[in-house]
Design an enzyme around this catalytic site. Sequence first.
Site, PDB file in Angstrom:
ATOM      1  N   SER A 716       4.627  27.123  36.638  1.00 59.58           N
ATOM      2  CA  SER A 716       5.437  28.252  36.148  1.00 59.58           C
ATOM      3  C   SER A 716       5.415  29.466  37.069  1.00 59.58           C
ATOM      4  O   SER A 716       6.124  30.439  36.819  1.00 59.58           O
ATOM      5  CB  SER A 716       4.966  28.656  34.751  1.00 59.58           C
ATOM      6  N   LYS A 759       3.667  34.227  26.631  1.00 60.56           N
ATOM      7  CA  LYS A 759       3.930  34.964  27.862  1.00 60.56           C
ATOM      8  C   LYS A 759       4.680  36.267  27.580  1.00 60.56           C
ATOM      9  O   LYS A 759       4.393  37.309  28.185  1.00 60.56           O
ATOM     10  CB  LYS A 759       4.732  34.087  28.822  1.00 60.56           C
TER      11      LYS A 759
END
Length: 829
Positions: A716, A759
């Site tokens: 990511s 996140k």
Amino acid sequence: MKGISYFESDIEEQDDNSFSLIANIEEGNTQEDVVINEDEEISVLPLRNMVLFPNVFMPVSVGRKSSLKLIRDAEKRHSYIAIVCQKSAKTDEPKLADLHSIGIVGKVIRILEMPDQTTTVILQGLKRVGLQSITSTTPYLKGKVRMLPEEVPSKKDKEFIALVDTCKDLTIRYVKSTDAHQDSAFAIKNIDNHLFLIDFICTNLPIKKDEKIELLRINSLRERAYRLLEILTREVQLSELKASIQMRAREDIDQQQREYFLQQQIKTIQDELGGSGQEQEIEEIRKKGQHMKWGNEVATVFEKELAKLERTHPQSPDFSVQLNYLQTLLGLPWGIYTNDNLNLVQAEKTLNKDHYGLEKVKERILEHLAVLKLKNDMKSPIICLYGPPGVGKTSLGKSIASALKRKYVRMSLGGVHDEAEIRGHRKTYIGAMPGRIIKSLIKVGASNPVFILDEVDKISSDRQGDPSSALLEVLDPEQNNTFHDNYLDVDYDLSNVMFIATANNINAIPGPLLDRMELIEISGYITEEKIEIARKHLVPKALEANGLTFGIIRHQIKFSKQVLETIIENYTRESGVRELEKKINKILRKMALQYAKDGYLLCANLKPADLYDFLGAPEYTRDRYQGNEYAGVVTGLAWTAVGGEILFVETSLSSGKGGKLTLTGNLGDVMKESAMLALEYIKAHASLLNIDKEVFDNWNIHIHVPEGAIPKDGPSAGITMATSLASALTQRKVKADLAMTGEITLRGKVLPVGGIKEKILAAKRAGIKEIILCEENRKNIDEIESMYLKGLTFHFVKDIQDVFAIALTNELVKNPIDLSVKTEKKEEK
């Protein structure tokens, strides 16, 4: 002396009474000269299992019609007959091949009609003959025989006399060691004729028929006596050994009889008092079995095992084994079910009361109840709740049981490595017991509980089997209606049990087992959710646990949202709330100590500043956004087991020949590959960013992710590294208050990543205002409540060029590096 009969039709071997003679026979006057020509036809009497020797009398029971006619004709005519033995006693109409080739010429002394309608004939053997042929079979056998010579020692032969005396002594010894009539020994002592004595013993000694035939074939009487001596020696030794064994056994039997009589006395007393304890217990088991709601197969097994228990002695070890098995059968809740709570509104209230959030799980349980309410019969689902530790997976199972009004049972599978833990042991083994599935159902007393299989990803396997393979049958709705436990050895229906498995890491669960379960992810809690959980659940529970619920004390102690948030942010770092619960308990314990000592609370209404006195210095600090003053520093978003975090990707350049790439920061293989992908893409598309290709040959690139002690991996950070490289190589500033997450391909495509909710919350805590995500992650944003998205702007991209367009400004950083300066070339020699 007492006489006995030998039954031609059914005697296999001579019995121990075979030394009796007819009382009126006088030994010594039995010899008679017999002469039979070989051409002369003579009647042949076959005996099934008798062997007659010369000069010996023998009573024989005759049953065959042909034999009866033969002996009557022989008596009338006073004729000699040939007496031979059959090879097989089962032959009813013997032919020449069915008869032994050696026999005796004898005569019929007397025919006796017995009271039981049988006929007994007394025969006397005279001379040995060989059977040559059978000339006629009707009305009885007739044939031709040949007289056989016989070598007889002289009366003065001392060796023969000693041999006969030895045989006599051994025979008397044999008779005394057996159950034979003792007057037989007296008769043998009084026989003085040595020739007669040998044949007499051969006829009456209870040995095998083949050995008697062997003795009859021997022409020399001396050799016959030697062979007889060998047989007698063997029989005496066996007889004395048998007697010794019987004597020892009799002593054991005497002790057993004593115990038996005592047991019988106890039994009689117990019968007078209403029966023995064992009988009462067996009768109680039988009555319970009559009221059980099991099928015909189980009922048949139960009756069979109960009958076996009744036949087993109470002192036998098998008695307790059998009793335990029957008690296990009776202990299972056959056909016993609790009534489900099908009030959906009430069930929803129960779930919401016990747990904050977890909407997907609650929705799935309510769906199950709705279908059950409409259909009134369905197989229970197999649900697997997976997520980080401390998020409430196990406690949620208890809440589901409470909402359904079902019994609750939990089985921890952590560290289980023996297949027998699931399936049980076969009851033939010592200490056998059923598996934990069956034992749990016995304990809970219902066939439809909520069954929590805790830590299903922690199962291991070894030489004792693979428990995860045994769970395949348990967790398959198509198979578990006939679950087979090795101990029970009958099928049990588990289809009504609601199995809920919990796991931290589904990658550790075998594929076939994972395929049988419905996966529901329980992600980590955000700060706001932890605050609500603490207010509604953890604080009241901690007050109760620490004894601070009496009087006005309960209302004095208050944890404000600011205090809880400070504890969460500065003193815990986790996805769940276990550590948070520990900190709250620590605070309340100090309050309890103060109240117990002084009788009052100095600081009941907590403020964030008071936490230092209770918990000490803050243990953790959250990363904050650090600005965009430096080229190559980009904020990324990462998912960890304890929630979302922001991370910084830093790129620096240093002049050097060859364009070396250095990666630091305890990066995993996937993250290193993302960095190389990003660099290769920028090299291939340098013109789009106005980067001189000479830069890559004259400048070394160093990518670093801070906090090197913490391992980092995953794809990511791909677009974050690409943006960091682009910023460093162009010396352009990155847009302020911006963070990003996404995977990059070699073509520059941006791919979606997971952990979006965590996140985003990490970005919000760090003061981020704009976030770049893959277009395919838009659906994840739509699932998050709007209250958590306030103040954030999202940019959804498909290509890395879109990221550069949003993230890179046209403003250069202060004191930018002049990338046009090249390293000096070495002078050529």
